[in-house]
Design a protein around this motif. Sequence first.
Motif, PDB file in Angstrom:
ATOM      1  N   GLY A  81      49.901  12.201   8.509  1.00 30.20           N
ATOM      2  CA  GLY A  81      48.982  12.462   9.607  1.00 30.20           C
ATOM      3  C   GLY A  81      47.737  11.595   9.577  1.00 30.20           C
ATOM      4  O   GLY A  81      47.303  11.118   8.525  1.00 30.20           O
ATOM      5  N   PHE A  82      47.170  11.430  10.764  1.00 29.80           N
ATOM      6  CA  PHE A  82      46.001  10.564  10.921  1.00 29.80           C
ATOM      7  C   PHE A  82      44.810  11.058  10.104  1.00 29.80           C
ATOM      8  O   PHE A  82      44.164  10.277   9.397  1.00 29.80           O
TER       9      PHE A  82
ATOM     10  N   GLU B  92      49.869   4.569  14.969  1.00 28.08           N
ATOM     11  CA  GLU B  92      50.918   5.430  14.394  1.00 28.08           C
ATOM     12  C   GLU B  92      50.755   6.867  14.865  1.00 28.08           C
ATOM     13  O   GLU B  92      51.745   7.550  15.160  1.00 28.08           O
ATOM     14  N   ALA B  93      49.508   7.336  14.947  1.00 27.69           N
ATOM     15  CA  ALA B  93      49.258   8.711  15.386  1.00 27.69           C
ATOM     16  C   ALA B  93      49.600   8.891  16.862  1.00 27.69           C
ATOM     17  O   ALA B  93      50.076   9.953  17.270  1.00 27.69           O
ATOM     18  N   GLN B  94      49.363   7.874  17.666  1.00 24.93           N
ATOM     19  CA  GLN B  94      49.748   7.958  19.071  1.00 24.93           C
ATOM     20  C   GLN B  94      51.270   7.957  19.219  1.00 24.93           C
ATOM     21  O   GLN B  94      51.828   8.689  20.038  1.00 24.93           O
TER      22      GLN B  94
ATOM     23  N   SER C 180      53.413   9.109  17.141  1.00 21.04           N
ATOM     24  CA  SER C 180      53.965  10.385  16.676  1.00 21.04           C
ATOM     25  C   SER C 180      53.553  11.556  17.560  1.00 21.04           C
ATOM     26  O   SER C 180      54.055  12.672  17.389  1.00 21.04           O
TER      27      SER C 180
ATOM     28  N   GLU D 179      50.444  12.750  17.644  1.00 21.46           N
ATOM     29  CA  GLU D 179      49.282  13.433  17.070  1.00 21.46           C
ATOM     30  C   GLU D 179      48.025  13.135  17.873  1.00 21.46           C
ATOM     31  O   GLU D 179      47.151  13.994  18.030  1.00 21.46           O
ATOM     32  N   LEU D 180      47.906  11.898  18.357  1.00 22.55           N
ATOM     33  CA  LEU D 180      46.794  11.512  19.220  1.00 22.55           C
ATOM     34  C   LEU D 180      47.320  11.204  20.611  1.00 22.55           C
ATOM     35  O   LEU D 180      48.445  10.721  20.774  1.00 22.55           O
TER      36      LEU D 180
END
Length: 208
Positions: free
Chosen positions: A88-89, A150-152, A154, A156-157
């Motif tokens: 996670g971010f 990466e967070a976008q 997945s 998450e963002l």
Amino acid sequence: MTTVEEPGRRERKRLQMVAHLVSVAGRLFETQPYGSVTMEQIAVEADVAKRTLYNHFPTKEALLAHWLEAELKHDLERLAPELQRRNGFVARVSAELDASADWCGRHPEHLAAYLRHRFLSLGEASPQASTQADPDRGDIAQLWYMLIAEAQASGELSDRCSTKQLTTWFHHLYLGTLMRWLMEPTIVLRKEFAQMVALFMDGAVQRT
């Protein structure tokens, strides 16, 4: 008959000289108060003419910036395995921010000079342009970009804003937090970074 040196060979020699000068300056920055280190001292320790030093770095602050960015690149490489282990971010970016807080705590004078240099040079032609090929340079914003992308990916963002835009905002929060800590040294930088990340996530978290 004059021998014309190949451009590739000239560039390698230039990078070797840059690395030598940065290494010598870094050793002095680490062992002496930043304010006491002079360009003349660096030239003497590096065994080069002052003109040679100034041809590569017009100011001590430019040398400091190059040294700090090289140190940052090496630190990020050492931190890479820890980032890969975290999920996670927030967990990943917090690992880097904790390491940044530790370094800043040991080098507040260097950090203040570096930030002054960066902000005073805003709008000018980048001094990094001539050293773009230098493999020893680093930029923490590149890490922010990678982690945010990466967070976008997945979920998450949010992807409502571009990765570049979120990176710019996060980097501005980072620089602002550092400046606040320099002005108020009683602040615990790790906690301040944690609050910064929480603020960023409250605005950038993916909402269903």
